[in-house]
Design an enzyme around this catalytic site. Structure first.
Site, short mmCIF file in Angstrom:
data_model
loop_
_atom_site.label_atom_id
_atom_site.label_comp_id
_atom_site.label_asym_id
_atom_site.label_seq_id
_atom_site.Cartn_x
_atom_site.Cartn_y
_atom_site.Cartn_z
CB SER A 130 -24.84 16.29 20.99
OG SER A 130 -25.00 14.91 21.18
CB SER A 155 -22.99 13.13 19.18
OG SER A 155 -23.83 14.21 18.83
CE LYS A 191 -22.84 16.16 15.92
NZ LYS A 191 -23.88 16.25 16.98
N1 GLN Z 1 -26.04 11.56 24.27
C1 GLN Z 1 -27.40 11.71 23.85
C2 GLN Z 1 -27.79 10.57 22.96
O1 GLN Z 1 -26.98 9.71 22.73
C3 GLN Z 1 -27.57 13.03 23.16
C4 GLN Z 1 -27.07 13.04 21.79
C5 GLN Z 1 -27.29 14.34 21.10
O2 GLN Z 1 -27.56 15.35 21.72
N2 GLN Z 1 -27.19 14.30 19.79
O3 GLN Z 1 -28.91 10.49 22.51
#
Ligand code: GLN
Length: 501
Positions: free
Chosen positions: A183, A159, A84
């Protein structure tokens, strides 16, 4: 997977590649070539990568061609992995999906990257993600969305959507993501791959671009549970460079996969099976629970009454920490700097205005507000109290059951564009995943069937530092369910060219 020996080396799990190297049936160069061919074919459609270094991958593969089959070869010798793009890689562009980090080449590797290289892995490149990992669809990436390999009109989740899509489409054998509120697990579920968020402190965060430091964890994406166990073993453990990494012994996870769940107390979380759940998701999750019961697990209905408050608490705590962490992007030390400013303060402001996208700005404002004098007690402190309640509630529940199970997300992968105008709707994708981040507990998303043509994931959570039981339950499910028998169907560039317009 079509069976234990898929046609292309791009579709084989890492444990199988290792066995092939041992037997001299394949070489790392052949595997990397196969994966690069797959990337060439599907990447115009999927767009999982922000950065790919094919030449470096070929060179590294060639270096392993003789040694990867040796008895004492390191565990991931000659295995292609994707990272990532919020993981620092020395000399290699690292953007976290943000324009504000344009041109940034970190002077050091994240600890997980160092460990992967030591384990013999071949780094293919950096994968797309929501900007600073804020999002559930990759649509918040400054560089355009990734598409779901199962359906190009749908999101891969986020994400860490690029990492999940890469593994699903055979564009990498393994990948790393990060999970602050879901994410890893949500894109894992949306793309039909295994995604594990380890216990907070299990994996070093050194070199992970911080979003919300008390919630962030790095974890594996893999095509099956054995591979996820293997990758976790290689990245886990205490790191002097991260004071929050725990000095808890790292078990040999793959060796602990017995698939035996007889007598295992399976906590089925009532609050996670409420109305509003997509019927296809509810069906697949119900079937998975029954499959585990047939394998000998004992179903125990569990209530976690505070779990529904996790989402609002998370959306105070995470932006609060983010607003502090993101203060460093000011155009001074690295990344983007505006060319249009009259003075220093103006330079900071313009750089940030030009560099950050809408969702990141929204979070910085929410977080700054929640932390400001006069509102701190009403928002931040209250959210922290809710967090503590949730932590206790989960710990207590896990005294009378061994794992907690439920859906990963209320729906399967949603259409691209459906939620970009509606942040609250987007945040709802995290309703079942954020509680584990607040509680610091491990959780895996394991493919458990389909809602129509889209994959569904079962979430299995466990006690702190008990990834072994979480993984073994997932492994039992993998063996109990019929093999999916279908694979993502990506329309390749060649097919598109030959098809009539
Ligand atoms: N979707 C969640 C957010 O936007 C989690 C994101 C993540 O785990 N990095 O905060």
């Amino acid at each position: 997977m079509t069976g234990p020996h898929p046609a292309s080396p791009a579709d084989r799990p890492a444990w199988d590649l290792r066995a092939c190297y041992r037997r001299g049936e394949l070489s790392p160069s052949e595997v990397v070539d196969g994966v690069l061919r797959r990337i060439e074919a599907v990447e115009p459609q999927v767009r999982a990568y922000l950065y790919l270094d094919a030449d470096a991958a070929r060179r590294e593969a060639a270096q392993w061609d003789r040694a990867a089959g040796a008895e004492d070869a390191p565990p991931l010798a000659g295995v292609p992995v994707a990272l990532k793009d919020n993981l620092c890689t020395r000399g290699v562009p690292t953007t976290a999906g943000s324009r504000v980090l344009a041109g940034f080449r970190p002077p050091y590797d994240a600890t997980v990257v160092t460990r992967l290289r030591r384990a013999g892995a071949i780094v293919l490149g950096k994968t797309n993600c929501d900007e600073f990992a804020m999002g559930s669809s990759t649509e918040n990436s400054a560089f355009g969305p990734t598409r779901n390999p199962w359906d190009p009109d749908r999101v891969p989740g986020g994400s860490s959507g690029g990492s999940a899509a890469a593994v699903a489409a055979g564009e990498a054998t393994l990948a790393l993501g990060s999970d602050t509120g879901g994410s890893i697990r949500e894109p894992g579920a949306f793309c039909g791959v295994v995604g594990l968020k380890p216990t907070y402190g299990r994996v070093s965060r050194y070199g992970l671009i911080a979003f919300a430091s008390s919630l962030d964890q790095i974890g594996p994406f893999a095509r099956d549970v054995r591979d996820a166990a293997l990758l976790l073993r290689e990245i886990a453990g205490r790191d002097p460079a991260d004071a929050t990494s725990a000095g808890v012994e790292v078990p040999d996870y793959p060796a602990l996969l017995t698939g035996r769940v007889a007598g295992l107390r399976l906590g089925v979380v009532r609050e996670f099976l409420q109305d509003g759940l997509d019927p296809g998701v509810a069906g697949a999750v119900g079937e998975a629970i029954r499959a585990l019961e047939r394998s000998g697990a004992r179903r125990v209905d569990v209530s976690l009454p505070h779990a529904p408050y996790a989402l609002p608490a998370y959306y105070i705590v995470a932006p609060a920490e983010a607003s502090s962490n993101l203060a460093r992007y000011a155009g001074v030390l690295y990344g983007h700097r505006t060319t249009r400013a009259a003075d220093l303060i103006g330079m900071y402001a313009r750089t940030r205005d030009e560099g950050f996208g809408a969702e990141v700005k929204r979070r910085i404002m929410l977080g700054t507000y929640a932390l400001s004098a006069g509102y701190y007690d009403a928002f931040y402190l209250r959210a922290q109290r809710v967090r503590e309640l949730i932590r206790r509630e989960f710990a207590q529940a896990l005294e009378s059951v061994d794992v907690l199970v439920g859906p990963v997300a209320p729906t399967p992968a949603f259409p691209l564009g459906e939620r970009v105008e509606d942040p609250l709707e987007m945040y709802l994708a995290d309703v079942f995943t954020v509680p584990l981040n607040l509680a610091g507990l491990p959780g895996v998303s394991v493919p458990c069937g389909f809602a129509g043509d889209l994959p569904v994931g079962l979430q299995i959570a466990g006690r702190a530092f008990d990834e072994a039981t979480v993984l073994n339950t997932a492994y039992a499910l993998e063996r109990a369910l019929p093999a999916p028998g279908r694979r993502p169907r990506v329309v390749t560039a060649a097919e598109r060219r030959s098809s009539p317009a």
